[in-house]
Write a protein that holds these residues in place. Structure first.
Motif, short mmCIF file in Angstrom:
data_model
loop_
_atom_site.label_atom_id
_atom_site.label_comp_id
_atom_site.label_asym_id
_atom_site.label_seq_id
_atom_site.Cartn_x
_atom_site.Cartn_y
_atom_site.Cartn_z
N ARG A 1 42.11 43.04 37.10
CA ARG A 1 43.22 44.05 38.69
C ARG A 1 42.55 43.14 39.21
NH1 ARG A 1 42.48 46.58 43.22
NH2 ARG A 1 40.11 46.66 42.91
N ARG A 2 41.95 42.37 39.66
CA ARG A 2 41.10 40.92 40.76
C ARG A 2 42.19 39.90 40.10
NH1 ARG A 2 35.21 42.18 41.44
NH2 ARG A 2 34.61 44.26 42.52
N GLN B 1 46.09 39.96 40.80
CA GLN B 1 45.93 40.34 42.30
C GLN B 1 45.89 38.26 42.86
OE1 GLN B 1 43.46 42.51 44.90
NE2 GLN B 1 43.94 43.82 44.20
N SER C 1 48.79 36.29 41.49
CA SER C 1 50.50 36.77 42.37
C SER C 1 49.78 35.89 43.15
CB SER C 1 49.71 38.25 42.45
OG SER C 1 50.29 39.27 41.39
N GLN C 2 48.35 35.76 44.01
CA GLN C 2 48.71 34.66 44.75
C GLN C 2 49.24 33.72 44.43
OE1 GLN C 2 44.65 35.72 45.73
NE2 GLN C 2 44.85 37.20 46.86
#
Length: 738
Positions: free
Chosen positions: A598-599, A602, A605-606
């Protein structure tokens, strides 16, 4: 500078002008200091009568503050040349100490601002700021400034609230990070015989009894500064915490001067079921949090305190921590009929009591054990975290308190161990919702305001009157505030506590993930236990094996249930894109992998967002280059057309040259014919002009002859008259011929 020693009217105008010029102009400040402005300022103040003087004293102090604000070198020069005696003399109350006019209040606030600037030491970036501040604190206390500040802030209860509050804050700034000044404050006594008591006791009484929230915050700042990095002072104050019988614990106010510090603090903590006493309990809890901060010995000592119940025959003594938690629950239940929290005095009680408990449980396993001894405490916290009517700050602090019950928990008792608490959080709240409470708390106005270092507003002519008339700010702000939290909380939660909670949050997240990644207890399967012992019947052996297998099945079911709820929370957090991950959750080891995935998602996505921004930037640059290329191509085409036209003209000229060269002497013959024709025309014109000239000469000759005849008749000598006339005309004729 010279006008400062002029007549009063001119001096006052020059002084007012200098206050404006020195607000931001450092070069002008240097000129004034070089010209000896400090001596002239204090000379004018002394002439005007110190704090009893008029607005001129205010202007002098404003000019002085402009010169030393954030300037360590000017502060050193003031300390080494004039000293601090003239400054401290302004604080001395002259005449009637009970009378405070508006101008006197403004003058006192101005000189207190000067002291605050000296205690600050200079700019943050100045390497000599700390040493200069330490020296200023030492010298000021040596000059007995504590006596004047205690008189203004503690003993002079008839003084304006603004003066008392600033005086109390100056005392706090004097003792923070200064051991000698802390000792000096601890040894101060106030009052007159026989009603004398330590100064810290008097400050505590101000905290417990004042009607002004601003004065409570300022007095509380003294204990915060006194206890910061001062374990000896904390231990000294905590040693006076001795429980008293219930009857003695509620003595009248006029007998409080004979009470010790600890007895007075415990009296504030043990109230008698009334709203006003809950406000007192809240303030006493704030003071107690300063005594316990970063001091394990004090935490252990206060844990041993058992308070007598209000009705001894029905209930026995209870620990002080349990009484504090009871007040916390009672504060949340004190609602009006419409369900809204009243703003009459206990709206801020919950955050302050939660702050005390958070500090108390930090790094103290025995405090955690004492907290968990009563099962309703855990149940109440779980309800408070999920309470939608509570503020984000309250829910976040309750979540932190639950987290401390996990990371500082050393007990192995069933239902109280870390595994059981984490399991209860997952079942009652949900891990995703639980962790979300931390994020909501960090985004709340209380924590955002505490992170910013708010500078104190400078005192000037324009705002002096309004600042001097402030009685209490919080009541006006409570009705019109945009934040859901009481404005007092923003004053009580400083940047140090916010950073402390932020560090706890990180540890709590890591520890809970670690607990979920490992089983509650690993069953040691020893082969000898699976074998039938001697003398054991087959039935007993099978029964023992069955019980062993059933125990393992129960633990496996607990793990499956816990992992299923965790997977559901993670799927909700990750969104629809995590549906494939849900099928992979089969045990505690996958939980860490899911968290890392999950990290990584993220972070990816960044990175995609960053690449989109870079792509847009590159496309913009490409468009600019494309337009530049089109313009360059157009310019090249224009140059090519011009070059072609020049080539055509050049080619035409070359053809004409070649044609002229191929024509031979014909052009020369034509030129000679033209010259001859022109010559003939010129001769014809010359002959015509010559004939006209001869006619004119003939006419003139006849006139001369007539005139000569007439002159001879008159007896004149004509030859003599005509002598020299021909000579004058000859040069002119020669020039014409030339």
């Amino acid at each position: 500078m010279d006008m400062l020693m002029d007549r009063e009217v001119i001096r006052n105008e020059a002084l007012l002008l200098l206050t404006y010029l020195t607000r931001d102009a450092e070069e002008i400040q240097k000129i004034l200091v070089f010209e000896g402005v400090f001596e002239k300022i204090f000379s004018i103040i002394k002439e005007e009568g110190g704090s009893e003087g008029g607005v001129v004293v205010q202007d002098c102090l404003e000019l002085l503050n402009n010169l030393i604000r954030n300037n360590a070198s000017h502060q050193v020069l003031l300390r080494e040349t004039m000293g601090f005696d003239p400054l401290i003399s302004i604080l001395k109350l002259k005449g009637s100490t009970y009378k405070f006019t508006q101008q006197k209040t403004i003058n006192l606030l101005s000189v207190l601002e000067t002291i605050n600037l000296l205690l600050n030491g200079g700019q943050e970036a100045d390497p000599g700021k700390d040493s200069n501040s330490l020296t200023n604190k030492t010298v000021l206390v040596q000059k007995k400034i504590l006596d004047h500040l205690l008189l203004l802030g503690v003993e002079s209860q008839w003084a304006p609230v603004a003066v008392r509050c600033v005086s109390l804050r100056c005392i706090g700034d004097l003792v923070v990070s200064h051991p000698n000044n802390r000792d000096a404050l601890a040894s101060k006594v106030l009052g007159e015989d026989p009603q004398v008591e330590p100064a810290l006791n008097s400050v505590l009484r101000v905290i417990l009894r004042t009607a002004s929230m601003q004065e409570f915050v300022a007095a509380d700042y003294i204990f915060k500064s006194f206890c910061e990095k001062n374990p000896d002072g904390q231990t000294m104050l905590a040693s006076t915490l001795i429980p008293q019988p219930h009857s003695i614990n509620h003595t009248p106010h006029d007998e409080e001067t004979n009470m010790s510090f600890g007895s007075m603090l415990l009296q504030g903590l043990t109230w008698s079921e009334s709203e006003g006493d809950l406000e007192t309990c809240c303030r006493a809890a704030s003071v107690l949090s300063h005594l316990l901060k970063d001091n394990i010995q004090c935490k252990e000592r206060v844990l041993q305190l058992n308070l007598e119940a209000p009705m001894p025959p029905l209930r026995g003594p209870e620990p002080l921590m349990h009484r504090v938690v009871k007040y916390l629950a009672l504060a949340s239940s004190m609602k009006s009929k419409d369900g809204k929290t009243s703003s009459s005095g206990y709206q801020h009680a919950q955050p302050i009591i939660l702050k005390l408990l958070v500090i108390w449980l930090a790094d103290c396993p025995s405090a955690v054990q004492c907290f968990l001894e009563s099962h309703p405490h855990l149940t109440y916290l779980l309800e408070l975290v999920s309470n939608p009517t509570a503020t984000a700050c309250i829910r976040g602090l309750a979540a932190v308190l639950l987290g401390e019950s996990v990371i500082y928990n050393k007990t192995s008792d069933s239902g109280k161990d870390p595994f059981s608490i984490v399991d209860a959080i997952g079942q009652k709240v949900g891990l995703t919702s639980y962790f979300l409470k931390f994020d909501e708390m960090q985004k709340s106005s209380v924590f955002n305001t505490a992170k910013l270092a708010m500078p104190r507003k400078s005192l000037t002519r324009s705002n002096a009157a309004s600042m001097a008339e402030i009685e209490d700010v919080d009541e006006k702000e409570t009705t019109n505030q945009k934040s859901e939290d009481h404005p007092l909380i923003e004053l009580m939660f400083d940047s140090q506590f916010v950073s402390f909670v932020k560090g706890l949050e990180v540890n709590i997240r890591e520890q809970i993930v670690e607990i979920y990644s490992h089983p509650k207890s690993q069953v040691a399967v020893v082969p000898a236990e699976l074998e039938q012992t001697s003398g054991e019947s087959d039935g007993e052996y099978m029964k023992r094996l069955k019980m062993f297998v059933e125990k393992q099945c129960r633990e496996i079911q607990d793990l499956l249930s816990r992992n299923a709820s965790l997977a559901e929370d993670l799927v909700k957090t990750g969104g629809s894109g995590s549906s494939q991950i849900e099928n992979r959750v089969s045990g505690g080891s996958e939980r860490v992998q899911l968290e890392s995935l999950r990290r990584e998602l993220q972070e990816a996505s960044q990175r995609v967002e960053i690449l989109k921004v870079e792509k847009a930037k590159i496309e913009s640059e490409a468009s600019n280059y494309r337009n530049l290329a089109v313009k360059t191509e157009s310019d090249l085409k224009s140059l090519s057309d011009a070059y072609n036209s020049l080539e055509q003209v050049n080619f035409q000229l070359e053809r004409e040259v070649k044609s002229l060269k191929s024509g031979g002497a014909t052009p020369d013959l034509d030129i000679e014919a033209i010259k001859a024709e022109a010559r003939e025309e010129a001769q014809k014109e010359s002959e015509v002009e010559l004939n006209d000239l001869l006619v004119c000469l003939g006419q003139e000759q006849s006139k001369v002859e007539k005139l000569s005849t007439r002159l001879m008749e008159l007896g004149e000598d004509v030859d003599r008259l005509l002598e020299g006339i021909g000579d004058e005309t000859l040069p002119e004729d020669d020039e014409e011929e030339d």
